[in-house]
Design a protein around this motif. Structure first.
Motif, PDB file in Angstrom:
ATOM      1  N   GLN A   1     -75.737 -73.505-116.310  1.00  0.00           N
ATOM      2  CA  GLN A   1     -75.403 -74.925-116.472  1.00  0.00           C
ATOM      3  C   GLN A   1     -76.150 -75.765-115.438  1.00  0.00           C
ATOM      4  N   PRO A   2     -77.477 -75.677-115.433  1.00  0.00           N
ATOM      5  CA  PRO A   2     -78.288 -76.310-114.388  1.00  0.00           C
ATOM      6  C   PRO A   2     -78.277 -77.829-114.462  1.00  0.00           C
ATOM      7  N   LYS A   3     -78.371 -78.430-113.285  1.00  0.00           N
ATOM      8  CA  LYS A   3     -78.506 -79.892-113.209  1.00  0.00           C
ATOM      9  C   LYS A   3     -79.980 -80.296-113.181  1.00  0.00           C
ATOM     10  N   ASN A   4     -80.831 -79.356-112.770  1.00  0.00           N
ATOM     11  CA  ASN A   4     -82.246 -79.689-112.622  1.00  0.00           C
ATOM     12  C   ASN A   4     -83.102 -78.498-113.043  1.00  0.00           C
ATOM     13  N   ILE A   5     -83.845 -78.667-114.139  1.00  0.00           N
ATOM     14  CA  ILE A   5     -84.729 -77.627-114.663  1.00  0.00           C
ATOM     15  C   ILE A   5     -86.168 -78.101-114.549  1.00  0.00           C
ATOM     16  N   LEU A   6     -87.061 -77.177-114.213  1.00  0.00           N
ATOM     17  CA  LEU A   6     -88.494 -77.459-114.243  1.00  0.00           C
ATOM     18  C   LEU A   6     -89.174 -76.472-115.185  1.00  0.00           C
ATOM     19  N   GLU A   7     -90.017 -77.008-116.045  1.00  0.00           N
ATOM     20  CA  GLU A   7     -90.832 -76.165-116.917  1.00  0.00           C
ATOM     21  C   GLU A   7     -92.300 -76.487-116.675  1.00  0.00           C
TER      22      GLU A   7
END
Length: 215
Positions: free
Chosen positions: A60-66
């Protein structure tokens, strides 16, 4: 069948039949990717997409980087697990293809949470002060080691990082590889395995996913 060969169509059908259903929008995106791009194999696809979705839902991430958007399939899979106030930043350098992920992002229920940028990921990582809960890297293999080094300061305990294509069609078993991409992937896998700040496991899914957790 060799370990590094693609699954047979029969096995793929079995695996997909016994996995959670692929959302209808992602099914359309996958079909359009094969119709309109020259390298459709670059898409994460059904099985890997469901893995990304499940991992994201667990965190349940608040901040994702792809790093490496391509047509946005993996982006939308990870967005399924975002916290209500969360966001996913996805970076790519292919301006010509950008119309495709943009269209699907706009259609998605997560449209307001997706920040799609045409930007060099190395430069972004050198400048940002963001801390990420989940990172998925599926971009230029020659820079995998640099991505690993740059992303490390932007992780907290419990953050998860996934590097795609880390088996590289079995080429990682070559003792003296000539391809720079193969050398870089081998170096990444060695660095990760020796880094005591992480625990990791390479999943032999498709072309291999190195999954890391920051201690």
């Amino acid at each position: 069948m060799s370990f590094f060969e693609e699954n047979s169509p029969e096995m793929d059908r079995y695996l997909e039949t016994h996995a959670s259903a692929e959302p209808e929008m992602l099914k359309r995106l996958r079909k359009e990717t094969f119709q309109k791009t020259t390298q459709p194999h670059m898409i994460s696809g059904y099985q890997q997409g469901r893995l990304l979705s499940i991992i994201s839902k667990m965190l349940q991430p608040k901040n994702i980087l792809e790093v490496g958007t391509f047509t946005g399939y993996a982006t939308l899979c990870m967005a399924e697990g975002l916290a209500k106030d969360g966001k996913i930043t996805t970076l790519d350098v292919n301006e010509e293809l950008a119309y495709l992920p943009k269209r699907y992002f706009a259609e998605s229920e997560f449209s307001s949470q997706i920040d799609f940028r045409i930007q060099n990921a190395l430069e972004y990582l050198k400048k940002t002060d963001e801390i990420f809960d989940l990172v998925f890297i599926d971009a230029d293999k020659e820079n995998y080691v640099e991505y690993f080094k740059l992303i490390k300061p932007h992780l907290k305990s419990g953050s998860v990082v996934l590097f795609d294509n880390v088996l590289w069609y079995g080429k990682v078993l070559e003792e003296n590889p000539k391809q720079q991409s193969t050398k870089s992937i081998k170096e990444l896998n060695d660095l990760v395995a020796k880094d005591e700040d992480f625990e990791n496991l390479i999943l032999p899914l498709r072309d291999g996913v190195n999954m890391l957790r920051r201690r």
